[in-house]
Design a protein around this motif. Structure first.
Motif, mmCIF file in Angstrom:
data_model
loop_
_atom_site.group_PDB
_atom_site.id
_atom_site.type_symbol
_atom_site.label_atom_id
_atom_site.label_comp_id
_atom_site.label_asym_id
_atom_site.label_seq_id
_atom_site.Cartn_x
_atom_site.Cartn_y
_atom_site.Cartn_z
ATOM 1 N N UNK A 1 0.901 -1.131 -0.160
ATOM 2 C CA UNK A 1 -0.178 -0.400 -0.452
ATOM 3 C C UNK A 1 0.871 1.569 -0.164
ATOM 4 N N UNK A 2 1.013 2.122 -1.307
ATOM 5 C CA UNK A 2 1.462 3.858 -1.377
ATOM 6 C C UNK A 2 2.734 2.929 -1.563
ATOM 7 N N UNK A 3 2.425 2.038 -2.119
ATOM 8 C CA UNK A 3 4.529 1.874 -2.328
ATOM 9 C C UNK A 3 4.957 2.911 -3.881
ATOM 10 N N UNK A 4 6.044 3.170 -2.977
ATOM 11 C CA UNK A 4 7.273 4.242 -3.657
ATOM 12 C C UNK A 4 7.223 5.575 -2.089
ATOM 13 N N UNK A 5 6.302 5.130 -1.405
ATOM 14 C CA UNK A 5 6.214 6.683 -0.988
ATOM 15 C C UNK A 5 6.919 6.784 0.597
ATOM 16 N N UNK A 6 6.132 6.757 1.364
ATOM 17 C CA UNK A 6 7.717 7.441 2.624
ATOM 18 C C UNK A 6 7.654 6.805 3.746
ATOM 19 N N UNK A 7 8.224 5.424 3.638
ATOM 20 C CA UNK A 7 8.201 4.492 4.543
ATOM 21 C C UNK A 7 7.779 4.757 5.833
ATOM 22 N N UNK A 8 7.958 5.923 6.399
ATOM 23 C CA UNK A 8 7.498 6.752 7.788
ATOM 24 C C UNK A 8 7.257 7.145 7.814
ATOM 25 N N UNK A 9 6.458 8.480 8.583
ATOM 26 C CA UNK A 9 6.366 9.706 9.237
ATOM 27 C C UNK A 9 6.057 9.875 10.166
ATOM 28 N N UNK A 10 6.534 10.743 11.383
ATOM 29 C CA UNK A 10 6.116 10.212 12.999
ATOM 30 C C UNK A 10 6.902 9.411 13.354
ATOM 31 N N UNK A 11 8.366 8.940 13.116
ATOM 32 C CA UNK A 11 7.523 7.190 13.403
ATOM 33 C C UNK A 11 7.192 6.208 13.570
ATOM 34 N N UNK A 12 5.874 6.173 12.433
ATOM 35 C CA UNK A 12 5.079 5.556 12.685
ATOM 36 C C UNK A 12 5.252 5.417 10.416
ATOM 37 N N UNK A 13 4.940 4.501 10.606
ATOM 38 C CA UNK A 13 4.968 3.621 9.359
ATOM 39 C C UNK A 13 3.819 3.625 8.127
ATOM 40 N N UNK A 14 3.925 3.916 7.004
ATOM 41 C CA UNK A 14 3.384 4.783 6.161
ATOM 42 C C UNK A 14 3.285 3.302 5.010
ATOM 43 N N UNK A 15 4.345 3.094 4.260
ATOM 44 C CA UNK A 15 4.346 2.524 2.880
ATOM 45 C C UNK A 15 4.071 1.063 4.045
ATOM 46 N N UNK A 16 3.204 0.113 2.707
ATOM 47 C CA UNK A 16 2.444 -0.913 3.605
ATOM 48 C C UNK A 16 1.489 -0.885 5.304
ATOM 49 N N UNK A 17 1.309 0.181 4.719
ATOM 50 C CA UNK A 17 0.300 0.261 6.214
ATOM 51 C C UNK A 17 -1.033 1.017 5.458
ATOM 52 N N UNK A 18 -2.324 1.118 6.621
ATOM 53 C CA UNK A 18 -3.595 1.734 6.289
ATOM 54 C C UNK A 18 -3.087 2.846 6.178
ATOM 55 N N UNK A 19 -2.415 3.560 6.478
ATOM 56 C CA UNK A 19 -2.230 4.781 6.794
ATOM 57 C C UNK A 19 -1.261 5.652 5.756
ATOM 58 N N UNK A 20 -1.440 5.103 4.327
ATOM 59 C CA UNK A 20 -1.363 4.742 3.040
ATOM 60 C C UNK A 20 -2.107 5.227 2.425
ATOM 61 N N UNK A 21 -3.278 5.130 2.593
ATOM 62 C CA UNK A 21 -4.367 4.455 1.891
ATOM 63 C C UNK A 21 -5.233 6.072 1.428
ATOM 64 N N UNK A 22 -5.424 7.364 2.334
ATOM 65 C CA UNK A 22 -5.587 8.111 1.832
ATOM 66 C C UNK A 22 -3.957 9.314 1.201
ATOM 67 N N UNK A 23 -4.488 9.795 2.135
ATOM 68 C CA UNK A 23 -2.965 11.361 1.916
ATOM 69 C C UNK A 23 -2.138 10.764 3.193
ATOM 70 N N UNK A 24 -0.875 10.555 2.352
ATOM 71 C CA UNK A 24 0.235 10.025 3.661
ATOM 72 C C UNK A 24 0.368 10.751 5.239
ATOM 73 N N UNK A 25 0.521 12.111 5.075
ATOM 74 C CA UNK A 25 0.254 13.162 5.465
ATOM 75 C C UNK A 25 -0.708 14.465 5.188
#
Length: 809
Positions: free
Chosen positions: A294-318
Motif C-alpha cells: 500500500x502506498x508503494x514508493x511513498x514515504x516508509x514512515x512519518x513521525x515514527x509511524x509506518x506508512x508504506x505498506x500500512x493503512x496510513x498510506x490509504x488516503x493522504x499519507x500526511x
C-alpha cells in the motif's frame, strides 16, 4: 498460485532498455500523482518547496495509485508490442490521480482539455485542479479520458468490464479489482461473468486483483487468507490465477511482464481455438493477482509511524505538508522519482518517456470504446404499430401487455443481433417477454442438461440472479455504445438503487463535457408490480423506485406508466430510440383491459397526459370533479369508479385525466416535460376537487404538483404500505385505491352530492364488506370485479335505489 521468490526473478522477459523505460514511465506517473494530491505551485521543484506551493486542503487517495500506474505502464508495453485494442477499468476508483497522470503523459488530456498543456504551466494547472474547487474529483470520473467507470463507489469494475467486452470481439478489457472492492456483494457475484462470455464473438476481460492489504483502517479479507485458499477461490470462479508478489521494482517489473505476456498468450489461444477450431467448451480464463505494498514508493514512515505498506498510506499519507518537517518529507518524496530525468526543461515529458505509450486510438486514454457515443449504431427498429392490439371498445379485452411488448422486442433483437441485449435476473419468461427466445437463447457457457430451456453460449438474453450484475453488464454495454433493456420485478429493482445513482450522476456530468458524446439510454421495464404481487405477498410489494428516480435531476430521468399494450408499445419504441436518459417504464404482466387503439395511443403518449373523452361527462361544461389516474391498475379502478358514480348520479360532470408521462405533472420550470401552468389548469381546473389514483406512494404526486394553482384540491390515493398475500382487488381495498373508496371520495368532495349521498355511500360500504367476506370464503375476487369491463351506465348492482338527481335543490 505460487509466487517466484524475488531472488529468482524471471530473466529475459524485459530487456534492460524496456525495463528502464517502464520504470521511468512509472516514476513519471507517480510523480504526477503525488503532485496532484499535494501541490499548487512549483510543479517541477525548480526551487525548494515553500508553504504556498502546497494546497491548503489535501484530498485524494495515494495508497492504490502507484499500483494502478504500475499496471498501466505494463499494459502500454503490451499494447504497443501486440497492437492490442485495450481498455482500462479501474475498480479502485479513488486512485484517480493515476489515470489522470497517464492521460496527461499520453497527450490525450491536453487534446480534450487544451488549457492543460504538456508543459510546466499545464502541469501546474493539472496539479491545482485535482480535488479543488472548480476542478476535477479525486476519483476516476467522467472527466477522466479513457474511463467508463465512476470510481466514487466500489463493486462494479468486473461487471462493467464484461459489459464492454460483450459483442466486441477484438477488445481486451483490463479490469483492476481492488481488494477492498472485492469484499462487496456486487463484485463477488460478478466473478461469475466467466460463464456468460463467448470467446467466438465477445472480447476478453483480464481481471487483475490488486492486493495491497488495507482499506481505510482495516486489512482486506483476500489479502489475509492463505495463498492456497485464494488460489482455490479464484479457480472456483473459472480463472487461472498468476500471482506477482514483491516490493523490489526491478523484480516486480520482470515478474509482472512475464505474467501479462502469459495471460495475453492464453487469451489469444482461447480465442483462436473458439474462432478457428470451433471449440465451444468453457475455457478457464487467465487473471493476475498483484500483491504490492500500500502506498508503494511513498514515504516508509512519518513521525515514527509506518506508512508504506500500512493503512496510513490509504488516503493522504500526511496532512500537515505546509509545516517545515512534513514539507521536507514531501520534497524528498517527490525528488525520489528524479523528475529531472522524466521531464524536459519546458515541463513536457522527456522524449524517452513520451515514446513509451501507444499511438492514436490505441492509447487507453483515447480508446473509442471508452467514449461510446461516437461508436453508436442506431437500432434497426420494426414499426411498433404492426404489433397493435385491436381495441374496438375502450376498457374491454383481456391482454397481457408485456407479452405483446415481448413480440416487439423479439423483432428488435432479430434486427440488431450484435448491438442489442436484454438483461434480467431470471425473469424474462416470468415477465412475459419470452417471445425473444424465438430468435435467440439465454447466454450460458457452463454445463447444460437435456431439459434446459434455451441455453447457448451465443445467446443474447442475459440472466443471472443478481440485479447488480445485470445492471453492471448493461451499463458497460451502454457506455461502449450499444443498446439494451433491463426487466425486473418492481420491488427488487431497489437492489440497484445506488448503481442507478452513480449512472445518473455519470450522465449528468457528461452532459457538460463536450468530448463525451451521448450514449443510449438505460431502459428499465418494471413489471410484476405492486398491485399484482398479491400471490407473493408483502415482500414483493414496493413501488418506491419511482420516488428514488425522481429525486434525480430532470435532464436525465423519465418515468412512464402506460395503462395498456398499445401505449406500452409506443413508450418502448420512444425509449429505445432515446439517448442519455434513464427511462423507467412500469407496466403489468397480468391480463388486463385495453383502452386505446394504436392511433389514439400514439396521440396520448405524445402528449403524455390527456382527457379521456369517452370516459368523461363534462364536454362543454365545467366538471364537478376531476379523476386523475397513472398506472394500469389505478386506471382500471378509476374507470370502474366513474361507472359506479354515473349509475347513481347520471348528471354528474366527471373529467377523467390519464397520465402516461409522470413528469408532465411537474412544473415546466423544474422538468422539460412539465406542463405549462395554463395547460395544467385547463386539465385539472383551478378550483375543482381532483381525486388522483396513482400507482405508487401518494405523496410523490403532491411533490410533483405542489406549485400548481389547484394543488390544495388534490386528493391522492396510492400505495400506503398495506400489503399481504391476498387477491388482486383486495390489494386495492387495503390501500383504499379501489373503485368503491374512490367513488366515496368523490361523493365526499363534491358539495352538491352531500345531501343526496346517504344511500350511495351505504351501498358502497356494503360492497366493501361483501368483498371481504367473499374473498375469505372463496379465495378469489367477486365475479363482478374479475369480469368488470367498461360499459355504459346501468342501474346499481345489489338492489340499490337507482339513479339520484344531482340537480340543485
Amino acid at each position: 498460485m505460487n509466487a517466484v521468490p524475488e531472488s529468482e526473478a524471471p530473466t529475459g522477459s524485459l530487456s534492460d532498455q524496456e525495463l528502464a523505460g517502464l520504470d521511468g514511465w512509472w516514476r513519471a506517473a507517480n510523480y504526477l500523482s503525488v503532485g496532484q494530491i499535494y501541490l499548487m505551485g512549483n510543479p517541477l521543484l525548480h526551487e525548494p518547496l515553500r508553504p504556498e506551493h502546497v494546497k491548503p486542503r489535501l484530498l485524494g487517495h495515494w495508497g492504490t495509485t502507484p499500483g494502478l500506474n504500475f499496471i498501466y505502464a505494463h499494459l502500454n508495453r503490451a499494447i504497443t508490442a501486440r497492437d492490442l485494442n485495450m481498455m482500462y477499468v479501474m475498480g479502485p476508483g479513488h486512485g484517480g490521480p493515476g489515470p489522470v497522470a497517464a492521460a496527461w503523459l499520453e497527450g490525450t488530456y491536453s487534446e480534450v482539455y487544451p488549457d492543460i498543456t504538456q508543459d510546466e504551466d499545464g502541469m501546474k494547472r493539472l496539479f491545482t485542479q485535482f480535488s479543488f474547487p472548480g476542478g476535477i474529483p479525486s476519483h476516476v470520473a467522467p472527466e477522466t479520458p479513457g474511463s467508463i467507470h465512476e470510481g466514487g463507489e466500489l463493486g462494479y469494475s468486473l461487471s462493467h468490464a464484461y459489459g464492454a467486452a460483450f459483442d466486441n470481439p477484438d477488445l481486451i478489457v483490463a479490469a483492476v479489482v481492488g481488494d477492498g472492492e472485492a469484499e462487496t456483494g456486487p463484485l463477488a457475484a460478478s466473478w461469475h461473468s466467466t460463464k456468460f462470455v463467448d470467446p467466438r464473438r465477445d472480447g476478453a476481460v483480464l481481471p487483475i486483483l490488486h492486493l495491497n492489504g488495507y482499506k481505510i483502517a482495516n486489512p482486506t479479507v483476500l489479502d489475509r487468507i492463505d495463498r492456497e485458499e485464494l488460489d482455490e477461490l479464484l479457480r472456483g470462479f473459472g480463472h487461472t490465477p498468476i500471482l506477482v508478489e514483491g516490493t523490489e521494482p526491478e523484480y516486480m517489473h520482470q515478474a509482472f511482464a512475464a505474467a501479462l505476456d502469459r495471460s495475453l498468450d492464453e487469451i489469444a489461444e482461447i480465442q483462436r481455438r473458439a474462432r478457428r477450431d470451433g471449440h465451444t467448451e468453457r475455457p478457464r480464463w487467465p487473471m493476475i493477482v498483484l500483491r504490492s505494498p500500500k502506498g508503494w514508493t511513498g514515504p516508509k514512515e512519518v513521525d515514527g509511524l509506518e506508512v508504506e505498506g500500512s493503512w496510513r498510506a490509504h488516503q493522504v499519507p500526511f496532512t500537515n505538508a505546509r509545516d517545515d518537517g512534513h514539507r521536507k518529507i514531501l520534497e524528498q518524496w517527490l525528488r525520489s522519482y528524479r523528475p529531472e530525468e522524466l521531464f524536459d526543461t519546458s515541463g513536457a515529458p522527456a522524449a524517452h518517456i513520451r515514446d513509451l505509450h501507444p499511438l492514436g486510438t490505441r492509447r487507453m486514454s483515447a480508446n473509442p470504446h471508452a467514449n461510446g457515443g461516437p461508436l453508436i449504431r442506431d437500432l434497426t427498429m420494426p414499426d411498433f404499430r404492426n404489433y397493435a392490439v385491436p381495441v374496438e371498445v375502450p376498457g374491454t379485452g383481456n391482454v397481457e401487455s408485456t407479452r405483446i411488448l415481448g413480440t416487439f422486442l423479439r423483432d428488435v433483437m432479430r434486427e440488431n443481433m450484435s448491438t442489442f441485449r436484454m438483461f434480467a435476473p431470471d425473469e424474462t419468461n416470468s415477465n412475459r417477454l419470452g417471445a425473444v427466445l424465438e430468435v435467440t437463447d439465454r447466454t450460458w457457457n457452463a454445463r447444460t442438461q437435456p431439459d434446459d430451456d434455451h441455453l447457448a453460449p451465443d445467446g443474447r438474453v442475459m440472466e443471472i440472479l443478481s440485479e447488480h450484475t445485470c445492471q453492471g453488464w448493461l451499463e458497460g454495454y451502454l457506455l461502449t455504445g450499444r443498446h439494451g433493456v433491463f426487466s425486473c420485478y418492481e420491488a427488487f429493482i431497489h437492489i440497484v438503487d445506488s448503481m442507478f445513482n452513480q449512472h445518473t450522476k455519470w450522465l449528468r456530468t457528461t452532459n457538460g463535457i463536450v468530448w463525451r458524446r451521448p450514449i443510449p439510454s438505460l431502459n428499465y421495464l418494471l413489471t410484476s408490480h405492486v398491485w399484482r404481487q398479491d400471490h407473493n405477498g408483502f415482500s414483493h410489494q414496493d413501488p418506491g423506485f419511482i420516488d428514488h428516480v425522481v429525486n434525480k435531476k430532470a435532464d436525465v430521468i423519465r418515468v412512464y406508466l402506460p395503462p395498456d399494450a398499445n401505449t406500452l408499445l409506443s413508450v418502448a419504441d420512444h425509449c429505445l430510440r432515446s439517448r442519455q436518459y434513464v427511462n423507467v417504464i412500469v407496466a403489468g404482466k397480468q391480463p388486463q383491459l385495453q383502452y386505446l387503439d394504436m392511433a389514439a395511443a400514439i396521440t396520448h403518449c405524445t402528449k403524455g397526459i390527456g382527457i379521456w373523452d369517452w370516459a368523461s361527462t363534462d364536454s362543454g361544461v365545467e366538471p364537478d370533479v376531476v379523476l386523475g389516474c397513472a398506472g394500469d391498475v389505478p386506471t382500471m379502478e378509476t374507470l370502474a369508479a366513474v361507472q359506479i358514480l354515473l349509475e347513481w348520479f347520471p348528471d354528474l360532470r366527471i373529467r377523467v385525466v390519464n397520465v402516461v408521462d409522470l413528469m408532465r405533472l411537474q412544473d415546466h420550470r423544474e422538468h422539460p416535460h412539465g406542463l405549462m401552468e395554463a395547460d395544467f389548469d385547463a386539465l385539472f381546473t383551478v378550483d375543482r376537487p381532483v381525486i388522483f389514483a396513482y400507482h405508487g406512494y401518494p405523496w410523490l404526486i403532491h411533490r410533483l404538483t405542489y406549485r400548481r394553482t389547484n394543488h390544495h384540491n388534490f386528493h391522492v390515493r396510492g400505495y400506503k404500505e398495506e400489503g399481504t398475500t391476498t387477491t388482486p382487488f383486495d390489494m386495492c381495498v387495503l390501500n383504499q385505491i379501489d373503485r368503491f373508496d374512490l367513488a366515496m371520495d368523490v361523493i365526499d368532495r363534491v358539495p352538491r352530492l352531500h345531501r343526496i349521498s346517504a344511500h350511495p355511500r351505504e351501498h358502497l360500504k356494503n360492497k366493501l364488506i361483501e368483498h371481504r367476506q367473499y374473498i375469505r370464503t372463496h379465495g378469489e375476487d367477486m365475479p363482478e370485479i374479475t369480469h368488470w369491463q367498461w360499459a355504459p351506465a346501468a342501474p346499481p348492482a345489489g338492489g340499490g335505489p337507482g339513479p339520484v338527481s344531482t340537480a340543485e335543490q
